[in-house]
Design a protein around this motif. Sequence first.
Motif, short mmCIF file in Angstrom:
data_model
loop_
_atom_site.label_atom_id
_atom_site.label_comp_id
_atom_site.label_asym_id
_atom_site.label_seq_id
_atom_site.Cartn_x
_atom_site.Cartn_y
_atom_site.Cartn_z
N UNK A 218 8.71 -9.14 3.97
CA UNK A 218 8.79 -8.74 5.38
C UNK A 218 10.16 -8.17 5.72
N UNK A 219 11.21 -8.81 5.22
CA UNK A 219 12.56 -8.34 5.50
C UNK A 219 12.77 -6.93 4.95
N UNK A 220 12.22 -6.66 3.79
CA UNK A 220 12.33 -5.32 3.21
C UNK A 220 11.70 -4.28 4.12
N UNK A 221 10.53 -4.58 4.65
CA UNK A 221 9.89 -3.62 5.57
C UNK A 221 10.70 -3.47 6.86
N UNK A 222 11.32 -4.54 7.31
CA UNK A 222 12.12 -4.49 8.53
C UNK A 222 13.37 -3.63 8.36
N UNK A 223 13.77 -3.38 7.12
CA UNK A 223 14.97 -2.58 6.86
C UNK A 223 14.69 -1.08 6.86
N UNK A 224 13.42 -0.68 6.89
CA UNK A 224 13.11 0.74 6.95
C UNK A 224 13.64 1.32 8.25
N UNK A 225 14.22 2.51 8.21
CA UNK A 225 14.62 3.15 9.47
C UNK A 225 13.38 3.33 10.36
N UNK A 226 13.53 3.22 11.68
CA UNK A 226 12.37 3.33 12.57
C UNK A 226 11.53 4.59 12.33
N UNK A 227 12.17 5.72 12.12
CA UNK A 227 11.40 6.96 11.92
C UNK A 227 10.56 6.87 10.64
N UNK B 77 9.58 3.90 9.20
CA UNK B 77 8.61 2.82 9.42
C UNK B 77 7.40 3.31 10.22
N UNK B 78 7.66 3.95 11.34
CA UNK B 78 6.56 4.39 12.20
C UNK B 78 5.87 5.65 11.69
N UNK B 79 6.48 6.31 10.71
CA UNK B 79 5.87 7.50 10.12
C UNK B 79 4.92 7.19 8.99
N UNK C 148 1.00 1.87 3.38
CA UNK C 148 2.06 2.65 2.74
C UNK C 148 3.39 1.92 2.90
N UNK C 149 3.57 1.24 4.03
CA UNK C 149 4.76 0.39 4.21
C UNK C 149 4.78 -0.70 3.15
N UNK C 150 3.63 -1.30 2.91
CA UNK C 150 3.53 -2.34 1.89
C UNK C 150 3.92 -1.78 0.53
N UNK C 151 3.38 -0.62 0.19
CA UNK C 151 3.67 0.00 -1.10
C UNK C 151 5.16 0.25 -1.24
#
Length: 79
Positions: free
Chosen positions: A50-59, A61-63, A68-71
């Motif tokens: 979860x922390x790894x996904x939270x580190x994605x830049x918002x653009x 993450x929401x893109x 695909x976020x999981x991958x």
Amino acid sequence: MAYANDVGGMHGFGELAPEGPTFESVWEAEIYVLNQACVAAGVYTLDEFRHTMEQFPPSEYYGMPYFERWLNAVERLLP
């Protein structure tokens, strides 16, 4: 004895929806299972995932679509 929440198989309550995730394609199911296997094997924790996904830049993450976020998270976490 049946309780109020125990309506499975009883008449008049409609069809029960299946529990668990639904997938649009096979690769989504595969990444779901791969993530579960990695957590179960101790490769990383669910919190780390979860922390790894939270580190994605918002653009970024929401893109991305949900799985695909999981991958991307699993790719970043695997050695």
